[in-house]
Design a protein around this motif. Structure first.
Motif, PDB file in Angstrom:
ATOM      1  N   GLN A  16      43.842  45.362  34.027  1.00  0.00           N
ATOM      2  CA  GLN A  16      44.588  46.285  34.878  1.00  0.00           C
ATOM      3  C   GLN A  16      43.753  47.521  35.221  1.00  0.00           C
ATOM      4  N   ARG A  17      43.034  48.034  34.227  1.00  0.00           N
ATOM      5  CA  ARG A  17      42.171  49.198  34.468  1.00  0.00           C
ATOM      6  C   ARG A  17      41.122  48.875  35.529  1.00  0.00           C
ATOM      7  N   CYS A  18      40.523  47.684  35.442  1.00  0.00           N
ATOM      8  CA  CYS A  18      39.512  47.278  36.423  1.00  0.00           C
ATOM      9  C   CYS A  18      40.109  47.207  37.824  1.00  0.00           C
ATOM     10  N   LEU A  19      41.270  46.572  37.945  1.00  0.00           N
ATOM     11  CA  LEU A  19      41.907  46.457  39.253  1.00  0.00           C
ATOM     12  C   LEU A  19      42.244  47.827  39.825  1.00  0.00           C
ATOM     13  N   GLU A  20      42.747  48.725  38.984  1.00  0.00           N
ATOM     14  CA  GLU A  20      43.078  50.069  39.444  1.00  0.00           C
ATOM     15  C   GLU A  20      41.838  50.830  39.897  1.00  0.00           C
ATOM     16  N   ASN A  21      40.693  50.507  39.320  1.00  0.00           N
ATOM     17  CA  ASN A  21      39.440  51.164  39.684  1.00  0.00           C
ATOM     18  C   ASN A  21      38.704  50.448  40.815  1.00  0.00           C
ATOM     19  N   GLY A  22      39.323  49.403  41.382  1.00  0.00           N
ATOM     20  CA  GLY A  22      38.718  48.687  42.487  1.00  0.00           C
ATOM     21  C   GLY A  22      37.636  47.706  42.069  1.00  0.00           C
ATOM     22  N   GLU A  23      37.540  47.412  40.788  1.00  0.00           N
ATOM     23  CA  GLU A  23      36.545  46.463  40.273  1.00  0.00           C
ATOM     24  C   GLU A  23      37.205  45.087  40.172  1.00  0.00           C
ATOM     25  N   TYR A  24      37.371  44.437  41.333  1.00  0.00           N
ATOM     26  CA  TYR A  24      38.166  43.224  41.407  1.00  0.00           C
ATOM     27  C   TYR A  24      37.536  42.035  40.683  1.00  0.00           C
ATOM     28  N   GLU A  25      36.240  41.842  40.821  1.00  0.00           N
ATOM     29  CA  GLU A  25      35.592  40.713  40.139  1.00  0.00           C
ATOM     30  C   GLU A  25      35.658  40.894  38.624  1.00  0.00           C
ATOM     31  N   MET A  26      35.401  42.119  38.156  1.00  0.00           N
ATOM     32  CA  MET A  26      35.481  42.402  36.721  1.00  0.00           C
ATOM     33  C   MET A  26      36.918  42.233  36.244  1.00  0.00           C
ATOM     34  N   GLY A  27      37.879  42.672  37.036  1.00  0.00           N
ATOM     35  CA  GLY A  27      39.285  42.506  36.682  1.00  0.00           C
ATOM     36  C   GLY A  27      39.670  41.046  36.551  1.00  0.00           C
ATOM     37  N   ASP A  28      39.164  40.218  37.466  1.00  0.00           N
ATOM     38  CA  ASP A  28      39.453  38.786  37.419  1.00  0.00           C
ATOM     39  C   ASP A  28      38.849  38.151  36.168  1.00  0.00           C
ATOM     40  N   SER A  29      37.611  38.501  35.846  1.00  0.00           N
ATOM     41  CA  SER A  29      36.993  37.918  34.650  1.00  0.00           C
ATOM     42  C   SER A  29      37.678  38.424  33.379  1.00  0.00           C
ATOM     43  N   GLU A  30      38.119  39.679  33.366  1.00  0.00           N
ATOM     44  CA  GLU A  30      38.864  40.211  32.219  1.00  0.00           C
ATOM     45  C   GLU A  30      40.195  39.493  32.065  1.00  0.00           C
ATOM     46  N   LYS A  31      40.854  39.212  33.183  1.00  0.00           N
ATOM     47  CA  LYS A  31      42.133  38.499  33.131  1.00  0.00           C
ATOM     48  C   LYS A  31      41.939  37.108  32.526  1.00  0.00           C
ATOM     49  N   LEU A  32      40.898  36.415  32.944  1.00  0.00           N
ATOM     50  CA  LEU A  32      40.620  35.089  32.389  1.00  0.00           C
ATOM     51  C   LEU A  32      40.305  35.173  30.900  1.00  0.00           C
ATOM     52  N   ARG A  33      39.549  36.200  30.494  1.00  0.00           N
ATOM     53  CA  ARG A  33      39.219  36.381  29.077  1.00  0.00           C
ATOM     54  C   ARG A  33      40.488  36.648  28.268  1.00  0.00           C
ATOM     55  N   LEU A  34      41.365  37.500  28.797  1.00  0.00           N
ATOM     56  CA  LEU A  34      42.608  37.808  28.080  1.00  0.00           C
ATOM     57  C   LEU A  34      43.522  36.585  27.987  1.00  0.00           C
ATOM     58  N   GLU A  35      43.555  35.775  29.030  1.00  0.00           N
ATOM     59  CA  GLU A  35      44.364  34.558  28.973  1.00  0.00           C
ATOM     60  C   GLU A  35      43.846  33.610  27.893  1.00  0.00           C
ATOM     61  N   GLN A  36      42.528  33.502  27.763  1.00  0.00           N
ATOM     62  CA  GLN A  36      41.949  32.671  26.701  1.00  0.00           C
ATOM     63  C   GLN A  36      42.316  33.244  25.333  1.00  0.00           C
ATOM     64  N   ARG A  37      42.244  34.545  25.221  1.00  0.00           N
ATOM     65  CA  ARG A  37      42.602  35.205  23.957  1.00  0.00           C
ATOM     66  C   ARG A  37      44.076  34.960  23.625  1.00  0.00           C
ATOM     67  N   GLN A  38      44.942  34.985  24.629  1.00  0.00           N
ATOM     68  CA  GLN A  38      46.362  34.724  24.391  1.00  0.00           C
ATOM     69  C   GLN A  38      46.580  33.299  23.894  1.00  0.00           C
ATOM     70  N   ARG A  39      45.830  32.350  24.445  1.00  0.00           N
ATOM     71  CA  ARG A  39      45.953  30.970  23.964  1.00  0.00           C
ATOM     72  C   ARG A  39      45.515  30.876  22.504  1.00  0.00           C
ATOM     73  N   GLN A  40      44.457  31.589  22.145  1.00  0.00           N
ATOM     74  CA  GLN A  40      43.987  31.592  20.761  1.00  0.00           C
ATOM     75  C   GLN A  40      45.009  32.264  19.850  1.00  0.00           C
ATOM     76  N   SER A  41      45.617  33.331  20.332  1.00  0.00           N
ATOM     77  CA  SER A  41      46.641  34.023  19.547  1.00  0.00           C
ATOM     78  C   SER A  41      47.848  33.130  19.306  1.00  0.00           C
ATOM     79  N   ARG A  42      48.207  32.341  20.315  1.00  0.00           N
ATOM     80  CA  ARG A  42      49.334  31.419  20.170  1.00  0.00           C
ATOM     81  C   ARG A  42      49.053  30.425  19.044  1.00  0.00           C
ATOM     82  N   LYS A  43      47.821  29.958  18.962  1.00  0.00           N
ATOM     83  CA  LYS A  43      47.454  29.032  17.886  1.00  0.00           C
ATOM     84  C   LYS A  43      47.556  29.720  16.526  1.00  0.00           C
ATOM     85  N   LEU A  44      47.180  30.993  16.445  1.00  0.00           N
ATOM     86  CA  LEU A  44      47.327  31.732  15.189  1.00  0.00           C
ATOM     87  C   LEU A  44      48.802  31.857  14.822  1.00  0.00           C
ATOM     88  N   GLN A  45      49.644  32.126  15.820  1.00  0.00           N
ATOM     89  CA  GLN A  45      51.075  32.262  15.566  1.00  0.00           C
ATOM     90  C   GLN A  45      51.658  30.960  15.038  1.00  0.00           C
TER      91      GLN A  45
END
Length: 95
Positions: A16-45
């Protein structure tokens, strides 16, 4: 207000910070990284992780507050909060 927010607050999402700062490519890659992290967190849960400030009521799908959040917020002490937006330690990664 920011000093009162736990590090898990969604307003601190790096994508969200990247998107707000106009860093769209970085925001997209951060979103993908966070989605992967969420999948890993689900496995921990699924392996028995429990919420920090809530407990599940027996025989129900309802959770109740068990305390600690407001005290941590008042003290600004979030040391026991997980770094949900950071990088996953290698020993916690799953395939």
């Amino acid at each position: 207000m920011q000093e009162k927010l736990p590090p898990t607050d969604s307003r601190l999402r790096p994508d969200q910070r990247c998107l707000e700062n106009g860093e769209y490519e970085m925001g997209d890659s951060e979103k993908l990284r966070l989605e992967q992290r969420q999948r890993q967190s689900r496995k921990l849960q699924e392996r028995g992780w429990k919420p920090k400030w809530f407990a599940k009521e027996k025989g129900s799908d309802t959770y109740r507050y068990v305390g600690g959040y407001w005290e941590a917020r008042e003290q600004g002490n979030w040391d026991s909060c997980p770094d949900i937006f950071g990088h996953v330690p290698t020993d916690q990664m799953f395939d």
